[in-house]
Design a protein around this motif. Structure first.
Motif, PDB file in Angstrom:
ATOM      1  N   TRP A 113       0.834  -1.203   0.000  1.00 18.93           N
ATOM      2  CA  TRP A 113       0.000   0.000   0.000  1.00 18.93           C
ATOM      3  C   TRP A 113       0.871   1.257   0.000  1.00 18.93           C
ATOM      4  O   TRP A 113       0.544   2.267  -0.649  1.00 18.93           O
ATOM      5  CB  TRP A 113      -0.927   0.007   1.220  1.00 18.93           C
ATOM      6  N   LEU A 114       1.998   1.215   0.728  1.00 17.21           N
ATOM      7  CA  LEU A 114       2.904   2.365   0.789  1.00 17.21           C
ATOM      8  C   LEU A 114       3.560   2.616  -0.558  1.00 17.21           C
ATOM      9  O   LEU A 114       3.711   3.764  -0.992  1.00 17.21           O
ATOM     10  CB  LEU A 114       3.964   2.120   1.860  1.00 17.21           C
ATOM     11  N   TYR A 115       3.928   1.528  -1.241  1.00 19.11           N
ATOM     12  CA  TYR A 115       4.534   1.653  -2.569  1.00 19.11           C
ATOM     13  C   TYR A 115       3.544   2.278  -3.549  1.00 19.11           C
ATOM     14  O   TYR A 115       3.906   3.154  -4.346  1.00 19.11           O
ATOM     15  CB  TYR A 115       4.975   0.279  -3.055  1.00 19.11           C
ATOM     16  N   ARG A 116       2.273   1.844  -3.484  1.00 16.36           N
ATOM     17  CA  ARG A 116       1.242   2.421  -4.347  1.00 16.36           C
ATOM     18  C   ARG A 116       1.004   3.882  -4.000  1.00 16.36           C
ATOM     19  O   ARG A 116       0.782   4.716  -4.889  1.00 16.36           O
ATOM     20  CB  ARG A 116      -0.065   1.647  -4.215  1.00 16.36           C
ATOM     21  N   LEU A 117       1.058   4.219  -2.711  1.00 17.86           N
ATOM     22  CA  LEU A 117       0.872   5.609  -2.286  1.00 17.86           C
ATOM     23  C   LEU A 117       1.964   6.500  -2.860  1.00 17.86           C
ATOM     24  O   LEU A 117       1.694   7.610  -3.321  1.00 17.86           O
ATOM     25  CB  LEU A 117       0.875   5.680  -0.757  1.00 17.86           C
ATOM     26  N   ILE A 118       3.196   5.998  -2.852  1.00 17.53           N
ATOM     27  CA  ILE A 118       4.318   6.760  -3.409  1.00 17.53           C
ATOM     28  C   ILE A 118       4.120   6.975  -4.907  1.00 17.53           C
ATOM     29  O   ILE A 118       4.444   8.036  -5.447  1.00 17.53           O
ATOM     30  CB  ILE A 118       5.650   6.019  -3.140  1.00 17.53           C
ATOM     31  N   GLN A 119       3.549   5.973  -5.593  1.00 15.23           N
ATOM     32  CA  GLN A 119       3.321   6.091  -7.035  1.00 15.23           C
ATOM     33  C   GLN A 119       2.195   7.060  -7.373  1.00 15.23           C
ATOM     34  O   GLN A 119       2.231   7.744  -8.391  1.00 15.23           O
ATOM     35  CB  GLN A 119       2.992   4.719  -7.623  1.00 15.23           C
ATOM     36  N   ASP A 120       1.158   7.105  -6.515  1.00 15.47           N
ATOM     37  CA  ASP A 120      -0.026   7.910  -6.827  1.00 15.47           C
ATOM     38  C   ASP A 120      -0.534   8.612  -5.562  1.00 15.47           C
ATOM     39  O   ASP A 120      -1.647   8.354  -5.099  1.00 15.47           O
ATOM     40  CB  ASP A 120      -1.115   7.004  -7.411  1.00 15.47           C
ATOM     41  N   PRO A 121       0.269   9.522  -4.981  1.00 16.66           N
ATOM     42  CA  PRO A 121      -0.096  10.141  -3.705  1.00 16.66           C
ATOM     43  C   PRO A 121      -1.350  11.024  -3.789  1.00 16.66           C
ATOM     44  O   PRO A 121      -2.137  11.063  -2.840  1.00 16.66           O
ATOM     45  CB  PRO A 121       1.142  10.970  -3.350  1.00 16.66           C
ATOM     46  N   LYS A 122      -1.539  11.709  -4.888  1.00 10.51           N
ATOM     47  CA  LYS A 122      -2.671  12.622  -5.004  1.00 10.51           C
ATOM     48  C   LYS A 122      -3.999  11.892  -4.895  1.00 10.51           C
ATOM     49  O   LYS A 122      -4.942  12.365  -4.244  1.00 10.51           O
ATOM     50  CB  LYS A 122      -2.590  13.366  -6.346  1.00 10.51           C
TER      51      LYS A 122
END
Length: 256
Positions: free
Chosen positions: A226-235
């Motif tokens: 989930w953190l990796y996905r957040l870094i990819q698409d934080p907005k």
């Protein structure tokens, strides 16, 4: 009427915040699917599998009708690492995380020998085209159809035409990539209508089209995808994760 005869195998579940999460692992799921697709007879036709995580679980907590959709599925598998961790802590020792992309990969690998037929519903034409090309280059797989629905509510006539189109291809699997909660709502609304097993895989289409990358294996094992996905698409994901992850932890701790 589509034959919906039940498997003799009971699906173990762990109730997490109202959602009956299947307390299983990848080997168990694959054995279950093979058992029910044996001899070319799809005993799971017209049913659906939810790929569940913290987001869908909190959405279910906030929305009772969506919770019913999750619990009326053939099974809600633990895509999210926190769900499998909670189940394990509650005594389900064999439960492991089963992600949508991993399940797709394993079933694709089986498809050559088993002759499984696949239909993909959702996402954009561009994503479907790229995904189809990359899957066919990697696996010996029979993709019998794809369909990208318009970004608007479909009419009743359009829905019937889509189901007719899908059924004409005689798929064993109907992979649904609309994102939660839309994909689960769509699968539930067409339960018992389609000739294959529906599986909602969220961003799975984008992974196989190589539009987004999966987290490194270590992050997956540490439940940090989930953190990796957040870094990819934080907005897009920051508010969702802040709300759902915080609420999930608060409810678990408050109910101890």
């Amino acid at each position: 009427m589509i034959n919906l005869s039940e498997s003799k195998t009971e699906i173990p579940t762990c109730n997490i915040l109202g959602v009956n999460i299947a307390a299983i692992n990848m080997e168990w799921v694959l054995n279950y699917i093979e058992e029910n697709l044996n001899n070319g007879v799809n005993n799971m036709a017209g049913k659906y599998i939810c790929v569940s995580n913290v987001h869908t679980t909190i959405t279910s907590l906030d929305n009772p009708s969506y919770c019913d959709i999750q619990n009326n599925a053939l099974m809600a598998i633990p895509d999210g690492g926190p769900l499998s961790t909670v189940a394990k802590l509650r005594g389900y020792k064999n439960v492991e995380r089963v992600t949508g992309p991993d399940l797709m990969n394993e079933i694709f690998k089986l498809s050559s020998d088993k002759g499984y037929r696949h239909f993909f519903y959702g996402s954009t034409e561009d994503t479907l085209t790229k995904m189809k090309e990359k899957i066919e280059n990697k696996y010996n797989i029979n993709i019998v159809g794809t369909y990208s629905p318009p970004f608007r509510p479909l009419t009743e006539v359009e829905e019937k035409e889509i189901i007719k189109l899908i059924n004409q291809t005689k798929p064993d699997f109907i992979w649904v990539g609309l994102g939660a909660p839309k994909q689960e709502e769509w699968m539930s609304s067409h339960k018992e209508e389609v000739l294959g097993l529906m599986i909602g895989v969220g961003a799975g289409f984008d992974y196989f089209a190589e539009k987004i990358k999966r987290a490194p294996v270590l992050m997956q094992r540490l439940n940090l995808e989930w953190l990796y996905r957040l870094i990819q698409d934080p907005k897009r994901l920051f508010k969702r994760y802040l709300y759902t992850n915080t609420k999930f932890l608060w409810y678990l701790l408050s109910k101890k």
